[in-house]
Design an enzyme around this catalytic site. Sequence first.
Site, PDB file in Angstrom:
ATOM      1  CD  GLU A  40     -46.409  56.116   9.275  1.00 14.13           C
ATOM      2  OE1 GLU A  40     -45.463  56.584   8.613  1.00 14.13           O
ATOM      3  OE2 GLU A  40     -47.499  55.791   8.778  1.00 14.13           O
ATOM      4  NE  ARG A 267     -35.122  57.979   4.963  1.00 13.52           N
ATOM      5  CZ  ARG A 267     -36.270  57.710   5.566  1.00 13.52           C
ATOM      6  NH1 ARG A 267     -37.008  58.681   6.056  1.00 13.52           N
ATOM      7  NH2 ARG A 267     -36.713  56.482   5.654  1.00 13.52           N
ATOM      8  CE  LYS A 277     -41.849  52.088   8.859  1.00  9.08           C
ATOM      9  NZ  LYS A 277     -42.711  52.614   9.909  1.00  9.08           N
TER      10      LYS A 277
HETATM   11  P1  ATP Z   1     -39.669  54.106   6.067  1.00 12.43           P
HETATM   12  O1  ATP Z   1     -39.456  55.285   5.187  1.00 12.43           O
HETATM   13  O2  ATP Z   1     -38.538  53.171   6.130  1.00 12.43           O
HETATM   14  O3  ATP Z   1     -40.944  53.402   5.800  1.00 12.43           O
HETATM   15  P2  ATP Z   1     -40.725  55.781   8.068  1.00 12.43           P
HETATM   16  O4  ATP Z   1     -40.008  57.075   8.132  1.00 12.43           O
HETATM   17  O5  ATP Z   1     -42.026  55.743   7.414  1.00 12.43           O
HETATM   18  O6  ATP Z   1     -39.742  54.690   7.535  1.00 12.43           O
HETATM   19  P3  ATP Z   1     -41.603  55.805  10.762  1.00 12.43           P
HETATM   20  O7  ATP Z   1     -42.159  54.687  11.528  1.00 12.43           O
HETATM   21  O8  ATP Z   1     -42.494  56.900  10.347  1.00 12.43           O
HETATM   22  O9  ATP Z   1     -40.895  55.176   9.500  1.00 12.43           O
HETATM   23  O10 ATP Z   1     -40.321  56.377  11.477  1.00 12.43           O
HETATM   24  C1  ATP Z   1     -40.227  56.679  12.834  1.00 12.43           C
HETATM   25  C2  ATP Z   1     -39.072  57.622  13.022  1.00 12.43           C
HETATM   26  O11 ATP Z   1     -37.878  57.048  12.500  1.00 12.43           O
HETATM   27  C3  ATP Z   1     -39.292  58.922  12.291  1.00 12.43           C
HETATM   28  O12 ATP Z   1     -38.944  59.986  13.174  1.00 12.43           O
HETATM   29  C4  ATP Z   1     -38.343  58.862  11.133  1.00 12.43           C
HETATM   30  O13 ATP Z   1     -37.880  60.136  10.810  1.00 12.43           O
HETATM   31  C5  ATP Z   1     -37.228  57.960  11.661  1.00 12.43           C
HETATM   32  N1  ATP Z   1     -36.583  57.248  10.559  1.00 12.43           N
HETATM   33  C6  ATP Z   1     -37.161  56.445   9.656  1.00 12.43           C
HETATM   34  N2  ATP Z   1     -36.263  56.019   8.744  1.00 12.43           N
HETATM   35  C7  ATP Z   1     -35.071  56.565   9.099  1.00 12.43           C
HETATM   36  C8  ATP Z   1     -33.748  56.501   8.561  1.00 12.43           C
HETATM   37  N3  ATP Z   1     -33.464  55.788   7.473  1.00 12.43           N
HETATM   38  N4  ATP Z   1     -32.778  57.193   9.177  1.00 12.43           N
HETATM   39  C9  ATP Z   1     -33.040  57.909  10.299  1.00 12.43           C
HETATM   40  N5  ATP Z   1     -34.262  58.015  10.849  1.00 12.43           N
HETATM   41  C10 ATP Z   1     -35.274  57.344  10.268  1.00 12.43           C
HETATM   42 MG    MG Z   2     -43.305  57.338   7.899  1.00 13.87          MG
END
Ligand code: ATP
Ligand code: MG
Length: 563
Positions: A40, A267, A277
Amino acid sequence: MKEPEEILKPESQHFIEQAIEKDLSEGKNGGRVHTRFPPEPNGYLHIGHAKAICLDFGMAEKYNGKCNLRFDDTNPTKEDVEYVDSIKEDIQWLGFTWEDREFYASDYFGKLWDFAVTLIKRGLAYVDDQSAVTISEQKGTTTQTGNYSPHRDRSIEENLDLFFRMNEGEFEEGSRVLRAKINMASPNMHMRDPIIYRILKTPHHRTGTKWKVYPMYDFAHGQSDYFEGITHSLCTLEFEVHRPLYDWFVDQLMDSDYRPRQIEFNRLNLTYTVMSKRKLLELVKDAVVSGWDDPRMPTLCGLRRRGYTPESIRRFVDLIGYTKVEAINDVSLLEYAIRENLNERAPRVFGVLKPLRVIITNYPEGKTENVELINNPEDESQGKRQVPFSREIYIEQEDFMEDPPNKFFRLAPGQEVRLKGAYIVRCQSLKKNDAGEVTEVYCTYDPETHSGLPLADRKVKGTLHWVSAEHVLDAEVRLYDRLFNDEDPSGHKDKDAREFLNPDSLAILTGCKVEPSLASAKPLDKFQFQRLGYFCVDYDSKAGKLVFNRTVSLKDTWAKLNK
Ligand code: ATP
Ligand code: MG
């Protein structure tokens, strides 16, 4: 007995590789492997994302497939092109390419709208006039079924009329939503008539003011995978409970056998680090850090500025692996990975962080000689360099003690040390200021102890780094420590992570002295300052005022090795 092929397979194959290989062996998807990385664009990527990127792009590479970059840009209120650009830069920096497959969920807004209309026409979606809060209260709990909305049985005509008018901008944000009509008694809360569209009047960074309603992430994500022909949708464990919903949508709307297969993995969490984020954005907004690329941030741009290499991050991700079990990984493993990489690639140089002037009284005044030093003992191809030596030099303040304890093998009155690459010197006297601090140290050198001379191999216990006072460059050095001083700053129920901020996470040293070969160093160039650690030139660095970030300290010092 095992088949020979089985024995040859690496033990380290993880469960996702096994699943993909099984699909391939069964001829699924015509032998295609197609993954995607779906960020995102609402913040900068962090090292957690690197774990997902390495998997998504890595599986495509390994199985001769493709990996799309798809921005899941369904929320214009939080998204920005600044984030889109940074995400692309960071993925490329890590060493991956999406070739020409840069997609956006917003490219599918038309198709998604059409699907929503189809759902309404088939009696599988309805407009709810209640607020999000009321809808959430009616959802029930895991032990209690939810309540029906009073609008659940609206006629198809009325639903269509309202949905179109929602998109004309006739209604206020929050006043109406579109919900899927699934099952208010489902044990899976995500199946209890989830919201699939909401009214948002903020212009979108790609579609402008075209839409007044936007699909929810859960409504856009699975279908976007389907539209792109994704075979393996790899995502983190929290999406496991969303999977039945994604499958339900695809089942309702699609007419072929093909389905993206979602597989969830754990994760990446790091000790002493926050990894969301949203929380990182708060640190930026409140100026707790200097920006998304503050070298203390776990963002990829922060790590890059700190001196981390893509290789070290990929190596770290390999080391922690992929499982189904949530855990916190030790940040020292990441530090191990960068040390290992920089040990191989970073040239060694002399830099003195807290200088103390040393005058070698029997060395000729005005004389300069070049001493030859090996750039990297781990890599002969990096060659050698000449470092000027003269009568006045700087050493590290902490390498001198007027009144040392036993076993202090550095410089002290009457004691000898070797100046790395040059001579052995003996401390004869010192000078202090009014405050009683040592300001100058006077030594004599033994002219026979330089390399190539008869006493070159004479043993002394300590070896120090040094720089010639006349030839040095001035530098600022920024030393970083952990941003949080709690192992799991986000893991406290009643406490905000911010309560655990480390007040000493940044120390700025000015007046540092480095050897003249660093005059041409460019931002992001990496060095080992001998005996001190690995350092990287900062973006703020200019000719005449070099600025270095300490990436990571060295594990061992020569003093220890000499024991
Ligand atoms: P955050 O929780 O940090 O805001 P998010 O999951 O909302 O991150 P996205 O932009 O939706 O961030 O993530 C894109 C991809 O990265 C998704 O497939 C998500 O599963 C993966 N991802 C995000 N954070 C992690 C993490 N800590 N470890 C592994 N994969 C991750
Ligand atoms: Mg997300």
